[in-house]
Design an enzyme around this catalytic site. Structure first.
Site: not given
Length: 329
Positions: A50, A135, A173, A203, A233, A276
């Site tokens: 993303h 996800e 995650t 994660c 995230n 990302s």
């Protein structure tokens, strides 16, 4: 805070770790390698990661991004993004005679496997995550009849299960660690026998980036998070910064999206980036700040990261030949 005076020291706090995680690094390299090995076009189902800049860069190299397997011509190569896909997507690809490269992050695959295992043991699975996120769609697809989505603490009241002694929670995650634990706490009050996943689903990279922002947030008048609006995230980092006491926090894809007005009365700027985001975009932000007197950069280090993942195994085969053979069946 009032207006800045000439004597107010201007400084930048730069979070470490920031930017690429191992799963993103692997997925982006996988697209580049596939283009090198097999030539274009290589189709990618959903944005590989993303990030606007990454997607644009790979498009220039010959990747074609599609939202649906049905858009990929028969006999082509299609890659699945780092976020993972539901089993139905693998089936669709096989039916369309596509050669596939699976760039799903191994840490997402781990959650998929947990979902399959708990579903086989007939548990109700409460998946904590954001509705509509790629996800979550992929993980839910592993056991749709067993999985209920819980989108934050406010969702807990409405959750129903068949047997309160056979309930487990899993998660996306890339969530906020604190909010997820709040959701788990509320679920445990409602279902005291709730089981936790064997190891944390959020994660390492998500957690580390949030810890770094927390450390820096309290000292920052402004936090700039580099990342795209559809990056879960990255959006969480803005929330974590504000929660940690930052005066203000904003998400930008590129330095030119920063508003000069945000610097009004600001002496300390925190900078970080989502998992990302390539470092070149952070460099752009640091250069922009430097031009405005924020030249003093101090690293706020929260963790060491050395984890790497090997590339998808399909890159070690002649996929063009496989794709042609499939199309010719």
């Amino acid at each position: 805070m009032g207006r800045m005076t000439a004597t107010t020291p201007r400084r930048v706090l730069l979070a470490a770790p920031r930017g690429y995680c191992a799963g993103v690094d692997r997925a982006v390299i996988a697209v580049e390698k596939a283009l090198e090995q097999y030539g274009s076009p290589v189709y990618v189902r959903h944005e590989i990661v993303h990030n606007k800049y990454v997607v644009q860069t790979l498009e220039k190299k010959g990747a074609i991004f599609v939202e649906d397997t049905a858009e990929v011509p028969e006999g082509s190569i299609v890659m699945f993004s780092a976020h993972g896909v539901a089993p139905t997507v693998h089936k669709e690809a096989a039916e369309r005679k596509l050669a596939t490269i699976d760039a799903t992050c191994p840490l997402v695959t781990k959650v998929h496997k947990e979902a399959v295992r708990f579903a086989q043991d007939d548990f109700d699975i409460l998946l904590i995550g954001h509705e509509g996120h790629e996800e979550v769609i992929g993980t839910s697809g592993e056991a749709p009849e067993h999985i209920t989505l819980v989108d934050g603490p406010e969702d807990v009241a409405g959750v129903e299960v068949r047997d309160p002694s056979k309930v487990v929670w899993l998660s996306q995650t890339t969530l906020s660690v604190d909010e997820t634990m709040e959701t788990v706490g509320a679920l445990k009050e409602k279902f005291p026998l709730l089981i936790s996943p064997p190891s944390d689903d959020i994660c390492y990279a998500t957690q580390n980036r949030q810890i770094a922002v927390k450390q820096m947030g309290a000292d920052a008048d402004l936090v700039i998070v580099v990342g795209s609006k559809n990056s879960s995230n990255s959006v969480r980092l803005v929330e974590v910064a504000l929660g940690a006491g930052a005066g203000d926090a904003h998400l930008v894809d590129f330095a030119d999206e920063i508003d000069e007005a945000w610097l009004d009365g600001v002496s300390t700027v925190g900078v970080t980036s989502g998992a990302s985001v390539p470092e070149v975009l952070v460099d752009g932000v640091l250069a922009w700040l430097s031009e405005r007197g924020f030249e003093d950069v101090e690293i706020v280090k929260a963790a060491e990261e050395s984890i790497t993942f090997s590339l998808p195994k399909e890159l070690r085969r002649d996929l063009r030949a496989e794709a042609a053979a499939l199309a010719g069946e």
